[in-house]
Enzyme design. Structure first.
Site, PDB file in Angstrom:
ATOM      1  N   LYS A  89       1.319  -5.648   2.426  1.00 16.35           N
ATOM      2  CA  LYS A  89       1.976  -4.413   2.885  1.00 16.35           C
ATOM      3  C   LYS A  89       2.318  -3.454   1.748  1.00 16.35           C
ATOM      4  O   LYS A  89       2.335  -2.242   1.921  1.00 16.35           O
ATOM      5  CB  LYS A  89       3.229  -4.746   3.685  1.00 16.35           C
ATOM      6  CG  LYS A  89       2.913  -5.326   5.053  1.00 16.35           C
ATOM      7  CD  LYS A  89       4.119  -5.233   5.977  1.00 16.35           C
ATOM      8  CE  LYS A  89       3.742  -5.616   7.396  1.00 16.35           C
ATOM      9  NZ  LYS A  89       3.452  -7.066   7.556  1.00 16.35           N
ATOM     10  N   GLU A 111      10.457   2.322   9.852  1.00 15.64           N
ATOM     11  CA  GLU A 111      10.939   1.424  10.890  1.00 15.64           C
ATOM     12  C   GLU A 111      10.368   0.062  10.570  1.00 15.64           C
ATOM     13  O   GLU A 111       9.347  -0.064   9.892  1.00 15.64           O
ATOM     14  CB  GLU A 111      10.482   1.890  12.272  1.00 15.64           C
ATOM     15  CG  GLU A 111       9.167   1.312  12.775  1.00 15.64           C
ATOM     16  CD  GLU A 111       7.959   1.756  11.969  1.00 15.64           C
ATOM     17  OE1 GLU A 111       8.004   2.832  11.347  1.00 15.64           O
ATOM     18  OE2 GLU A 111       6.959   1.010  11.963  1.00 15.64           O
ATOM     19  N   SER A 377      -3.398 -12.852   4.164  1.00 12.84           N
ATOM     20  CA  SER A 377      -2.554 -11.642   4.105  1.00 12.84           C
ATOM     21  C   SER A 377      -1.171 -11.859   3.513  1.00 12.84           C
ATOM     22  O   SER A 377      -0.588 -10.930   2.957  1.00 12.84           O
ATOM     23  CB  SER A 377      -2.430 -11.032   5.507  1.00 12.84           C
ATOM     24  OG  SER A 377      -1.898 -11.967   6.420  1.00 12.84           O
TER      25      SER A 377
END
Ligand SMILES: *Cc1c(COP(=O)(O)O)cnc(C)c1O
Length: 393
Positions: A89, A111, A377
């Site tokens: 991320k 968010e 990931s």
């Protein structure tokens, strides 16, 4: 067939920008500038430097010998779990914060559902000294306390969303409202390849460093730049988009998306959008989403908080529609078993999201000559409580 975005922000019939009038100036400013800014030498220099020295890129492409023996193919793991903050991320939040600075923005909002994107955003805001407000459903704040505290340690303000089901979609509504109220000085960092154009394309570009690296790393190890399969789990779809990006137009590379099927799609407790989803508009773009007959968004369910999303990004909806990508769905139980297998076979405890990608291996029909890249990931540290609660190891 074109798999990238077109000038209007569409992937085939999916994408676009379905936004309230009040947000139009913000989105338009971003749309007009993002490609030029990303192409500037100054942007690229800072982005590459931070990916290298701060995030720790390039991440290794690791040949997983024991998993390869078990599944009878050459399996490589792209180690995004080794990125700073423990997942892919941060590639996106670094890109967006540099972009926000170039646009002259003074504060950041975001968010978050499980809190992973909130932490990645709070991290880069600390790095750049920009104030950060993260909206999070009150129920999610209760469920994900460690991440709430991580964000606070990093100096972010975490604001509870108290409306509706008090989860991700309510946090998204709050963030949108905050953006409408502070249009000129605020940038909204979206955490996946979702939302109105240009977000899906912008986030995919920032994550595309994953497949850029896979190409030269595979060339070094296998003497070829393209694998037979690239496998990734899909929540909104950003790690998958990054892993697929530089292979989209190479039809000899099979793209494999793996969705979370929770307790099974027939139980009503699932997040398998390719099975349960229908066309509609979610978070500002036309895509596939789980909805009732009258268009209400259905609450998704998965054991992994990061895949607990009621839709998929428009790029993935198009890859599904055109059959360019294969879609598999993997249940909670299958994913947890795969997590333990990877831990025992390779000494790597994966994030439960990533366990879903591994859970597709037994369902794929692999040949011994196949080269498979699985996008690892994220790492499993954040999921320890869920591993313990499941207990089947
Ligand atoms: C957030 C997250 C995901 C899901 O998000 P995508 O945008 O679909 O990539 C997958 N894996 C990990 C480790 C995550 O933290």
């Amino acid at each position: 067939m074109q798999y990238g975005v077109d000038e209007r922000g569409y992937y085939g019939k999916f994408g676009g920008a379905y936004i309230p009038e009040m947000l139009y100036p913000n989105i338009e400013e971003l749309r007009e500038n993002y490609l030029d800014i990303i192409a500037e030498p100054g942007f690229q220099e800072e982005f590459q430097m931070l990916l290298r020295d701060y995030v720790g890129r390039p991440t290794p492409l690791y040949f997983a010998k024991r998993l390869s023996d078990k599944y009878g193919a050459s399996i490589y793991l792209k180690r995004e779990d080794l990125c700073h903050t423990g997942a892919h991320k941060v590639n996106n939040t670094i890109g967006q914060i540099i972009l926000a600075k170039k646009l002259g923005k003074k504060r950041i909002i975001a968010e978050t559902g499980a809190g992973q994107h909130g932490v990645a955003t709070a991290t880069v805001c600390a790095l750049m000294g920009l104030p950060c407000t993260v909206y999070m459903g009150a129920v999610d704040m209760e469920r994900q306390k460690p991440n709430v505290e991580r964000m606070r340690i990093l100096g972010a303000e975490v604001k509870p969303a108290e409306s509706g089901s008090k989860t991700l979609k309510d946090a998204t509504n709050e963030a949108m409202r905050a953006w409408i109220n502070n249009p000129t000085d605020t940038h909204y960092i979206i955490g996946s390849v979702v939302g109105p154009h240009p977000y899906p394309d912008m986030v995919a570009r920032f994550q595309s460093v994953i497949s850029e690296e896979i190409r030269w790393q595979l060339k070094e190890k296998e003497g070829r730049e393209t694998p037979d399969y690239v496998v990734a789990c899909v929540g909104g779809g950003s790690n998958a988009a990054g892993a697929f990006y530089h292979f989209l137009n190479e039809e000899n590379v099979r793209l494999v998306n793996v969705e979370a099927d929770g307790m099974g799609f027939s139980t009503g407790k699932s997040a398998a959008t390719s099975i349960l989803g229908k066309e509609g508009v979610l978070h500002g773009s036309r895509t596939l989403l789980m909805q009732t007959e009258d268009g209400q968004v259905v609450e998704p369910y998965s054991i992994s908080a990061g895949l607990d999303y009621p839709g998929i990004g428009p790029m993935h909806a198009h890859l599904f529609d055109t059959k360019r990508a294969d879609f598999y769905s993997v249940t909670d139980e299958e994913a947890m078993k795969a997590c333990v297998e990877v831990s025992r076979f390779e000494g790597i405890i994966p994030a439960i999201e990533t366990g879903h990608a591994f859970g597709a291996l037994p369902k794929m029909e692999l040949k011994s000559s196949d080269v498979v890249v699985i996008n690892l990931s994220g790492r499993g540290d954040k999921d320890l409580a869920t591993y313990i609660k499941w207990g089947g190891y």
